[in-house]
Design a protein around this motif. Structure first.
Motif: not given
Ligand code: BG6
Length: 290
Positions: A58, A68, A76-77, A160, A182, A203, A235, A237, A243, A262
């Protein structure tokens, strides 16, 4: 310089003559750290980050590929951020960047048999991570279709940034653009404000954004410039308080210390015919704020 993390995964450290450094992990081809000449970290990493594969760390810059978010049938991703990449000792020519004082590493991801079962496309994903002599971090991706049928993909460099406090941050370059939200079933809206500031969860995928975007941090008196080529979207976020509490590998208050911006190709996927190659470049630089 190559070292190993506590799980035995190779970490590559790049340094430049003025004291900037970058650390990239073979797990995900993920940049984990980018430090300035004073040793200050410019990328966020959660204190609760789980560094054990396959989960991505993270923080830093995970690469979302070939999907994506949840816009497809894959995890996811996509899977690239969860895989172990290899060092590419003999990359095909790339004409740029061999100037004095630049330092770089070439990484390579090829699909495993297991990947081919969930995404049956033969590709080579080459990633050059480069630290320039003046401290900019460049990520150059080259994705080649080495199979016999066309495929399409999305990609995002999920960056990040480390910031003083989210209330001190503004983003310039996204004014008046359309974005897919989103938080509202990916519906399309138009940005109304002058600059983007943050007071709640965000988001969004900003469509056809400019080649340069500025992230201003008044607290740290620092500006990040994001330059991108081949990556039409951006992007943005931040999970905000509610959350963030549901994200197990992020501290409850850590949403204040980061903003994800991003360089991405999400709205329209990229299609490669057999033998074709796509290149996307991201360049991050940091300046003192004026
Ligand atoms: C963002 C998405 O880019 O990444 C979000 O748009 C998501 O919806 C976030 O929550 C984090 O994703 P992950 O899979 O790394 O927890």
């Amino acid at each position: 310089k190559i070292t190993k993390d506590k799980n035995g995964i190779d970490l590559v450290t790049l340094q430049n003559p003025i004291g900037f450094s970058v650390q990239v992990s073979l797990h995900g081809g993920q940049v984990l750290s980018w430090k300035n000449e004073r040793g200050e970290e410019l990328l966020f990493r959660s204190s609760k980050a789980n560094c054990k594969p396959p989960a991505a760390v993270r923080g830093g810059i995970p690469i979302c590929f070939p999907q994506f978010g949840n816009r497809g049938s894959l995890e996811q991703h996509g899977f690239a951020r969860n895989k172990i990449w290899e060092i590419d000792n003999n990359p095909p020519m790339l004409n740029h960047n061999n100037c004095n004082g630049n330092s770089f590493i070439d990484l390579l991801l090829k699909p495993s048999e297991e990947d081919m079962k969930i995404w049956p496309h033969s590709f080579e994903f080459r990633l050059r991570v480069l630290l320039t002599s003046d401290g900019a971090l460049k990520l150059i991706s080259r994705i080649r279709n080495i199979g016999s049928k066309a495929f399409s993909f999305s990609i995002a460099y999920h960056t990040y940034f480390s910031v003083s406090d989210i209330s001190e941050v503004r983003i310039e370059g996204l004014e008046t653009l359309d974005y897919l939200d989103n938080l509202h079933h990916k519906e399309r809206f138009t940005e109304q404000g002058d600059t983007l500031t943050f007071e709640s969860e965000v988001d969004r995928v900003y469509i056809s954004s400019p080649h340069i975007i500025g992230v201003f941090d008044h607290g740290k008196k620092r500006t990040f410039l994001i330059r991108k080529e081949g990556l039409p979207d951006a992007v943005v976020w931040n999970p905000w308080e509610k959350k963030a509490k549901t994200i197990t590998d992020m501290g409850d208050e850590e949403y204040r210390q980061t903003i994800c911006v991003d360089g991405a190709a999400v709205e329209k996927s990229i299609t490669l015919k057999p033998g074709e190659e796509w290149t996307g470049r991201l360049e991050l630089s940091v300046l003192p704020s004026i």
